[in-house]
Design an enzyme around this catalytic site. Structure first.
Site, PDB file in Angstrom:
ATOM      1  N   CYS A 191      63.913  57.772  74.146  1.00 15.29           N
ATOM      2  CA  CYS A 191      63.451  57.696  72.756  1.00 15.29           C
ATOM      3  C   CYS A 191      64.444  58.406  71.829  1.00 15.29           C
ATOM      4  CB  CYS A 191      62.037  58.255  72.640  1.00 15.29           C
ATOM      5  SG  CYS A 191      61.239  57.776  71.089  1.00 15.29           S
ATOM      6  N   HIS A 224      58.760  55.437  76.936  1.00 19.80           N
ATOM      7  CA  HIS A 224      58.641  56.776  77.520  1.00 19.80           C
ATOM      8  C   HIS A 224      58.188  56.719  78.981  1.00 19.80           C
ATOM      9  CE1 HIS A 224      59.061  59.389  73.938  1.00 19.80           C
ATOM     10  NE2 HIS A 224      58.607  58.341  73.273  1.00 19.80           N
ATOM     11  N   GLU A 235      58.124  59.094  81.067  1.00 23.68           N
ATOM     12  CA  GLU A 235      57.406  60.322  81.434  1.00 23.68           C
ATOM     13  C   GLU A 235      55.932  60.259  81.076  1.00 23.68           C
ATOM     14  OE1 GLU A 235      59.238  59.956  78.814  1.00 23.68           O
ATOM     15  OE2 GLU A 235      58.499  61.139  77.127  1.00 23.68           O
TER      16      GLU A 235
END
Lengths: 1036, 281
Positions: free
Chosen positions: B96, B245, B247
């Site tokens: 990002c 993302h 994560e």
């Protein structure tokens, strides 16, 4: 030398700002065929800057050459002004370079911040320029607009009402003519005193008003006596300190004051109303829990704190930021969320914010105000519920003076919350939006923050001798008088009087402070912390040093620019500042930690055990106040409160037809068995009404998953777009334990009886939590009262009435209040075209926010139907309660019984529901609220991409028979729809012994919602049409 | 070497560093979060790490432009250190805001005589977009994406529209095999969803090179990126930048439909981190 760098969209790139401007101008009726071009830019000041250096700045730092092009020059040079050549020759703001024309008739408008207003981008640009070896004296950011297709007068209106906000920005029409940036002027010390000892009462009140102290007569008299006894006059800073400490915002003196209350049950005297209702409920619950008490710190710190795990507690606080948001929606909402996040950072020894909530109340975006000559007086507006109208968009010219268009307020507020929360990296997980015409001049912006804090860091205590350390942002002239301003009613003049009350946020500054604060906390580098909120240093130091005494050297506070007086430094509400109490031996380590992360920390004084608040500017003592007088010297506020219970009225068609053009099916009510009734149409209308409609447009702008703990999101279901009842997150990534966040509010019920409104709001907040799996024995709630002017006994009476319900229901459910806040005086006054003073008071608006807990998040349930063939049950009792309902709203009905709460039944129902969810018997669960059963069933169906066939003829009530209309649309509390697998039906039913439960049908593959009663069809609709009705309204 | 050391770089405004460190730990790495100031003080300490991750957030508030200031800092003070890091066979990932930062350095798509070759600019919708997307993966040489064909991950950004300077640059990057992750259409659930006409009130921007225009409609392509690109890698395959993302999808309960779909053996995002860690196994 002042240079300008304009950054335009590159060739072939869309000009989004221009498109948006054209659409907005069209929406607001300011200009129908606006053609526009925009640029953002920078003014750069520096004696040694030459053209080559400016070019280097533009190409290497400021412009992105792939998609942008820069035009540079000295301010005033023609190439900077002639860029209207990008304006298209047709279409609304569409920009097409192929057909570009140079239009000599175009208007140029430049917007820049007023001197002294925080400009974070220009600060960053200064630092980054240094990396390139360029050192300007100052940067300023600007926005430029060229447009054509409008008259000069329209251009002026556009510039002043749409492009800029007068509170913080200035507008230049035509080519910019500046030769340097205004950066403030040096301040020359002069001690100011104000004579009060010889003032009579009239003069005292004039001083209170004109000095923006907003104190009442008894308070001003107390001040006068204090200085008579001292034998001297107060300094200006002393008066400001007293006014801020005694302000409604900081002391909550009305609700914590003496109140004589009268209603149909007789009279009751309160010595401290809040203490005897809301706090008392919590105390009783805690006492009953005994050793199992899970409250940690309630109504004492910045936020309420409860136990979460053996390692962590959780804190929750909800604040309002209404008045600033009315003047400057973006800045007001921005600093509203920033402020409540700082409250959490200042709780205990500093909690880590883990999620945010936001609830907004606006006038309907399509609002049509009453026609001229159709004005209503205060009493009319206060008593008559004014339903949301769906008329064509309101033109700007017809708004009362000083009021921003509701669309602009809504966009600004949404963007303000978005930009702060997203930038801080705190997920915004829950919220709601309510619309009512009475929020026109006084929108409400509730911002909440939840924090995680180690158990052993949950309490703080400043020590005598501790240094007073200011950490974070610098102090500027922003936000002067915010605390006292919120004690005043908004008027059409507020913008001019209180321009300084608007603060500008810088989320990254706050994030930096958060990063060092948590590290310093874990290293034990400070003894106490609090945020600089309303009242600035005055409030923060005053609170922390209340029991010790404090000495502050105002000249040591770092300033954004020169020219602030000692008083301005003391009361400035500049954002992103925290105050720490640091023992001298820890100061060097704290200072070095802050420096390593680019955070400024400065010793501004010391907590000296003197019992006095002593302020200095260099060698001059400018204030010397007794802490005890400051914090305990305020005379009690004594108020009368009265509530007159309105007799129950039949549900009926609104008489005078406030709105026209609606085809009301009168016979539907007069004869419920009439065949003209069209419940499918009613359902579609309720789904499309703005309170119920999808808030997807807002939700997708908020990062709700940052920090990685998201479990149940705001939107759920097969296409990720159904309305979740509550949010669930897992704040500790290596644990399965979850936090559940929800809210409840229904201002429409308050028009009937604030008692039932409050009871319903609590029930709604708790049932939303329970619906996703929260344990009802571990839910904490918060109250936020936003009311009108409580000097009117009827207004205060309606508030006390709501507080009484809070006491009753909180105790009955075993759900403690842990924190709360009130905002009074939410009224807006203006002079209409005839010169008559008009006042609009908001409806009583109690927001209840709930924070639940769940052992294992994998037990959570979402509201979307999961599988065809599963059984659908209605849990809870349906009563004929259509008063204030959305069914009444869309059909222009008034009267009726407002929904009530049976707290004992509610407690049992919540416990049983939790048992069934924990046992894994529930595939989907949804609470029934606005629009009742029909809306809940529709939402579950379209969220799951499945249909349902229901027969509601089986729903029984203790009162015997009940009509189909209340069965479909009644908003009776404590009800759920549950989806249960066929094989689990028996075990599921066993959980609900003694609780009303009805099997009403099955989930179906056919994508239709069919609701019958005893086999007779009531509703039959395609789920895609239902979803479209729900999504279309606020698809902005 | 069994457990690689991962440096999670953070700057003022970085806000995804904690969960990104958690994701690397779940994947078996040893993650440390370092402030950029510490790296600038002693750049040689980077040599002790095998993986560098520039985490998401708003570094320096995205003032001026997303990732601009941190990108400039890296470019001016750490360019050589990072070039050496990559040449040593180590891995770099920017997520990002980290992707935005990497694009402002020369690590992903190097600038040439005419200036920068690609950028990430304002979403077509004109505002921040937080939503889940489906991604089609063509891993090629990219270490992080080996064995992955598709993913579901959330995006959360305001400036994620990938744009190359011109068609020549686009084809050069494409031919190098650098275009590794693209947004793909939302699955057909038998629903009338993703109907772009309903969702896209804005006029389609004029594009001088239609060949590389996006083909996936909003909101499946949440920002209007050229050729629906969501992530690109460098020529070596050891540097990856992506807008979504990973994560945020390392535990099944993070998936938006976890209450209605069967759990997956390995969460889509976790596989990205596992690939990186296992590369050093």
């Amino acid at each position: 030398m002042l240079w300008e760098i304009d950054i335009h969209p590159g060739e072939g790139e869309p000009d989004r700002a221009a498109e948006r401007l054209a659409h907005t101008a069209h929406d607001l009726g300011l200009a129908d065929s606006l053609q526009a071009a925009t640029a953002r830019g920078y003014l750069v000041q520096g004696a040694t800057l030459d053209r080559a250096t400016i070019e280097k700045l533009a190409s290497e730092l400021l412009a992105d050459s792939v998609v942008e092009r820069a035009i540079i020059g000295r301010v005033g040079e023609p190439q900077l002004n002639d860029c209207g050549l990008r304006i298209a020759d047709r279409g609304l703001g569409s920009v097409n370079p192929q057909s570009a024309i140079r239009n000599p008739q175009s208007h140029l408008v430049t917007v820049l911040l007023k001197p002294g207003v925080m400009d974070p981008v220009s600060q960053s640009a200064l630092t980054a320029a240094a990396d390139l070896g360029v050192h300007p004296e100052a940067f300023a950011t600007i926005r430029k607009y060229w447009f054509s297709g409008v008259s000069d007068a329209q251009a002026k209106t556009l510039g002043e009402r749409l492009l800029a906000n007068d509170a913080i920005e200035q507008v230049y029409f035509g080519p910019l003519a500046l030769d340097r940036l205004e950066l403030g002027h040096p301040y020359k010390f002069e001690l100011r005193t104000t004579a009060v000892r010889d003032l009579d009462d009239v003069a005292l009140m004039r001083l209170s008003r004109e000095g923006q102290l907003y104190l009442q007569l008894a308070e001003m008299q107390t001040v006068r006596q204090y200085y008579r006894d001292l034998g001297r006059e107060p300094t200006d800073i002393e008066l400001e300190t007293i006014a801020q400490t005694w302000s409604e915002h900081c002391s909550h003196k009305t609700l914590a004051g003496r109140i004589a209350y009268r209603d149909e049950n007789g009279e009751r005297q309160f010595g401290n109303m809040l203490k005897e209702t809301i706090f008392a409920a919590t105390q009783k619950i805690r006492a009953d829990l005994g050793p199992n008490d899970w409250c940690v710190s309630v109504f004492e710190d910045n936020a309420g704190v409860v136990r979460f795990t053996d390692e962590f507690n959780i804190a929750f606080k909800v604040e309002t930021h209404n008045h600033p948001s009315a003047l400057e929606p973006y800045g007001g909402a921005n600093t509203g969320i920033g402020g409540v996040i700082r409250d959490i950072m200042g709780t205990g020894l500093g909690a880590k914010p883990i999620c945010s909530t936001d609830v907004f109340c606006f006038a309907p975006p399509e609002l049509q105000t009453r026609r001229q000559g159709d004005t209503e007086t205060r009493s009319d507006l206060a008593s008559a519920p004014l339903p949301v109208s769906l008329s064509p968009c309101l033109p700007v010219s017809s708004l009362p003076p000083g009021v921003l268009h509701p669309r602009r307020v809504m966009r600004g507020v949404v963007e303000g919350v978005r930009d702060y929360g997203n930038r801080m990296g705190i997920p915004t997980v829950n919220g709601a939006v309510y619309f009512d015409e009475r929020y026109l001049g006084n929108p409400l912006v509730y911002c909440g923050s939840v924090g995680l804090i180690p158990c052993d860091k949950s309490h703080k205590c400043a020590q005598p001798g501790d240094l007073i350390v200011a950490v974070g942002g610098r102090t500027g002239r922003d936000g002067i008088h915010g605390a006292t301003f919120s004690s005043a009613e908004l008027t059409s003049q507020s913008e001019h009087i209180s321009g300084g009350a608007v603060q500008i946020g810088n989320a990254i500054e706050e994030k930096k402070v958060l990063d060092v604060l948590l590290t310093a906390r874990d290293r034990g580098l400070f003894n106490a912390v609090t945020d600089c909120g309303a009242g600035g240093f005055s409030s923060a130091v005053g609170e922390m040093g209340e029991k010790i005494g404090a000495e502050v050297h105002l000249d040591r506070a770092p300033l954004k620019y020169e020219g602030l007086s000692y008083t301005e430094i003391w009361i400035s509400e500049a954002q992103e500042r925290m105050v720490l109490a640091v023992s001298e031996n820890h100061w060097p380590e704290l200072e070095s930690l802050c420096r390593s992360e680019n955070v400024e920390a400065t010793v501004i004084g010391q907590f000296v055990p003197s019992g006095r608040l002593q302020l200095y500017y260099h060698e001059h003592r400018v204030a010397d106040l007794d802490m005890h007088f400051l914090h305990k010297g305020r005379p009690p506020v004594v108020r009368n409160a009265v509530f007159e219970k309105r007799p129950l009225e039949q549900l009926r068609i609104a008489e005078c037809g406030l709105r026209t053009g609606r085809n009301v099916q009168q016979s539907a009510i007069r004869n419920p068995q009439s065949e003209i009734r069209n419940f499918t149409r009613d359902l579609l209308r309720i789904l499309g009404s703005p309170n119920v409609a999808s808030k997807e447009w807002i939700i997708h702008q908020y990062d709700h998953e940052v920090q990685g703990g998201s479990v149940v999101k705001p939107l759920v279901g097969i296409a990720n777009d159904g309305p979740s009842d509550a949010a669930v997150l897992r704040p500790v990534l290596h644990s399965r334990r979850g936090i559940v966040i929800s809210c409840g509010m229904n201002p429409r019920y308050g028009d009937f009886d604030p008692y039932h409104m409050a009871a319903s709001a609590i029930d709604e907040a708790v049932r939303n939590c329970v619906a996703v799996g929260a344990d009802p024995a571990r839910i904490a709630i918060l109250d936020n009262f936003c009311w009108g002017d409580c000097e009117r006994p009827e207004t205060l009476g309606s508030l006390v009435r709501a507080a009484l319900a809070c006491y009753d229901v909180s105790i009955a459910l075993g759900t403690p209040f842990i924190s709360g806040k009130d905002s009074l005086n939410n009224e807006f006054s203006y002079h209409d075209a005839a010169g008559q003073r008009q006042t609009i008071a908001i409806p009583p608006s109690l927001l209840i926010s709930a924070m639940g807990q769940i052992d294992d998040v994998s037990k959570c349930v979402t509201m979307d139907f999961k599988r065809s063939g599963n059984s659908i049950y209605l849990i809870g009792e349906t009563r004929d309660e259509l008063g204030g309902s959305h069914y009444a709203l869309v059909n222009d009905l008034v009267g009726g019984q407002v929904p009530t709460v049976n707290p004992q039944l509610a407690r049992n129902t919540f416990a049983a529901m939790h048992g069934a969810i924990q046992a894994g018997l529930v595939r989907a669960c949804h609470d029934l609220s606005e629009g009742g059963l029909a809306v809940a069933a529709a939402e579950m169906a379209f969220a799951g991409g499945l249909g349902a066939r229901l027969d509601i003829g089986t729903i029984r009530t203790p009162a015997g028979s009940i009509g189909d209309i209340p069965r479909l649309f009644s908003e009776s509390n404590t009800r759920f729809l549950c989806e249960v697998e066929a094989g689990s039906a028996e075990s599921f039913e066993k959980h609900f012994e003694g609780i009303p439960i009805a099997y009403i049908g099955r989930v179906s593959d056919e994508p239709r919602l069919k609701i019958m009663s005893g086999g007779i069809g009531l509703i039959d609709a395609n789920i895609f049409d239902l979803k479209e009705a729900w999504q279309a309204t606020l698809r902005w | 070497m069994t457990q690689p050391r991962v440096l999670i770089l953070r700057a003022p405004g970085t806000n995804c560093d904690v969960e990104t460190a958690h994701a690397f730990e779940l994947a078996g790495g040893a993650a440390e979060r370092w402030h950029i100031n510490r790296v600038l003080e002693e750049p040689r300490l980077l040599g002790d790490f095998q993986i560098l991750c520039i985490a998401g957030g708003f570094s320096y508030g995205d003032d001026i432009a997303a990732g601009r200031i941190l990108g400039n800092q890296i470019q001016h003070h750490l360019a050589e250190t990072l070039a050496t890091f990559r040449e040593a066979g180590k891995l770099i990932i920017g997520i990002c805001n980290g992707f935005q930062v990497l694009l402002k350095t020369n690590l992903l798509a190097a600038a040439d005589a005419h200036g920068p070759t690609a950028t990430l600019t304002l979403n077509d919708s004109g505002h921040f977009e937080a939503r889940w997307v489906r991604l089609a993966v063509e891993p090629g040489k990219c270490i992080f994406l080996q064995g992955i064909q598709e993913m579901e991950l959330p995006v959360a950004h305001g400036e994620g529209k990938f744009v190359t300077r011109d068609e020549t640059t686009f084809h050069r990057l494409a031919n190098n095999g650098q275009f590794v992750i693209r947004y793909s259409p939302i699955a057909d659930c038998g629903l009338r969803i993703a109907d772009s006409n309903q969702h896209s009130p804005l006029p389609t921007p004029h594009s001088p090179f239609a060949a590389i225009s996006p083909t996936v409609p909003y909101p499946a392509n949440p920002n209007g990126a050229q050729s629906d690109l969501a992530g690109i890698c460098d020529e070596s395959g050891r540097v990856l930048g992506l807008m979504p993302h990973p994560e945020r999808f390392v535990d099944w309960t993070q998936h938006p439909r976890w209450t209605r779909e069967p759990a997956r053996p390995a969460c889509d995002g976790l596989r990205v981190f596992q690939n990186a860690v296992q590369y050093f196994a």
